[in-house]
Design a protein around this motif. Structure first.
Motif, mmCIF file in Angstrom:
data_model
loop_
_atom_site.group_PDB
_atom_site.id
_atom_site.type_symbol
_atom_site.label_atom_id
_atom_site.label_comp_id
_atom_site.label_asym_id
_atom_site.label_seq_id
_atom_site.Cartn_x
_atom_site.Cartn_y
_atom_site.Cartn_z
ATOM 1 N N LEU A 284 -4.215 35.749 31.350
ATOM 2 C CA LEU A 284 -3.263 36.843 31.211
ATOM 3 C C LEU A 284 -1.846 36.309 31.438
ATOM 4 O O LEU A 284 -1.662 35.323 32.153
ATOM 5 C CB LEU A 284 -3.560 37.934 32.238
ATOM 6 C CG LEU A 284 -4.873 38.682 32.061
ATOM 7 C CD1 LEU A 284 -5.116 39.613 33.244
ATOM 8 C CD2 LEU A 284 -4.867 39.461 30.759
ATOM 9 N N PRO B 94 -6.667 34.254 20.765
ATOM 10 C CA PRO B 94 -6.545 34.959 22.041
ATOM 11 C C PRO B 94 -6.323 33.973 23.188
ATOM 12 O O PRO B 94 -6.932 32.899 23.237
ATOM 13 C CB PRO B 94 -7.900 35.653 22.201
ATOM 14 C CG PRO B 94 -8.470 35.715 20.829
ATOM 15 C CD PRO B 94 -7.939 34.516 20.101
ATOM 16 N N SER B 95 -5.453 34.336 24.105
ATOM 17 C CA SER B 95 -5.158 33.484 25.254
ATOM 18 C C SER B 95 -6.268 33.598 26.290
ATOM 19 O O SER B 95 -6.820 34.682 26.504
ATOM 20 C CB SER B 95 -3.827 33.901 25.863
ATOM 21 O OG SER B 95 -3.506 33.062 26.930
ATOM 22 N N ASN C 230 -2.796 27.347 27.624
ATOM 23 C CA ASN C 230 -4.038 27.945 27.141
ATOM 24 C C ASN C 230 -5.090 26.863 26.940
ATOM 25 O O ASN C 230 -5.272 26.406 25.819
ATOM 26 C CB ASN C 230 -3.762 28.704 25.840
ATOM 27 C CG ASN C 230 -4.922 29.570 25.423
ATOM 28 O OD1 ASN C 230 -5.619 30.109 26.265
ATOM 29 N ND2 ASN C 230 -5.129 29.704 24.130
ATOM 30 N N TYR D 95 -0.408 37.348 25.152
ATOM 31 C CA TYR D 95 -1.852 37.547 25.010
ATOM 32 C C TYR D 95 -2.472 36.690 23.910
ATOM 33 O O TYR D 95 -3.682 36.536 23.851
ATOM 34 C CB TYR D 95 -2.156 39.024 24.751
ATOM 35 C CG TYR D 95 -1.762 39.901 25.909
ATOM 36 C CD1 TYR D 95 -2.554 39.970 27.048
ATOM 37 C CD2 TYR D 95 -0.579 40.631 25.875
ATOM 38 C CE1 TYR D 95 -2.190 40.752 28.126
ATOM 39 C CE2 TYR D 95 -0.204 41.424 26.954
ATOM 40 C CZ TYR D 95 -1.017 41.474 28.073
ATOM 41 O OH TYR D 95 -0.639 42.242 29.138
ATOM 42 N N TYR D 96 -1.640 36.146 23.044
ATOM 43 C CA TYR D 96 -2.125 35.293 21.961
ATOM 44 C C TYR D 96 -1.340 33.987 21.960
ATOM 45 O O TYR D 96 -0.175 33.954 22.321
ATOM 46 C CB TYR D 96 -1.968 35.997 20.599
ATOM 47 C CG TYR D 96 -2.893 37.170 20.458
ATOM 48 C CD1 TYR D 96 -4.184 37.000 19.986
ATOM 49 C CD2 TYR D 96 -2.483 38.443 20.815
ATOM 50 C CE1 TYR D 96 -5.048 38.076 19.879
ATOM 51 C CE2 TYR D 96 -3.333 39.521 20.718
ATOM 52 C CZ TYR D 96 -4.618 39.336 20.247
ATOM 53 O OH TYR D 96 -5.471 40.396 20.145
#
Length: 78
Positions: free
Chosen positions: A49, A45-46, A11, A38-39
């Motif tokens: 996807l 939040p990432s 990320n 997703y996190y």
């Protein structure tokens, strides 16, 4: 057979991750990645996807990619 397990957020996914996967591929027979969904692990939040993280991991040398929820299910079964 040697196996390398990597717990990663990716990320974002960057050149350091590419280097890590290439290095692991040179020294281990199998590379397994466990990545957040997703996190991030810090609750943010990432940027990517989960499908994109998996695709990038596989493209750069990973043999298997699991998200953290799948990993928890595997632990419960074992």
């Amino acid at each position: 057979m040697s196996i390398c397990g990597i717990i990663a957020e990716y990320n974002p996914f960057h050149q350091g991750h590419v280097y890590q996967l290439q290095y692991a591929k040179q020294h281990f027979d199998t590379i397994v990645i466990i990545t957040s969904m997703y996190y991030s692990q810090r609750g943010l939040p990432s940027l990517l996807l989960p499908e994109d993280k998996a695709r990038l991991s596989l493209n750069y040398g990973a043999d298997r990619v699991f998200d953290t929820l799948q990993y928890k299910k595997v632990l419960k079964v074992a």
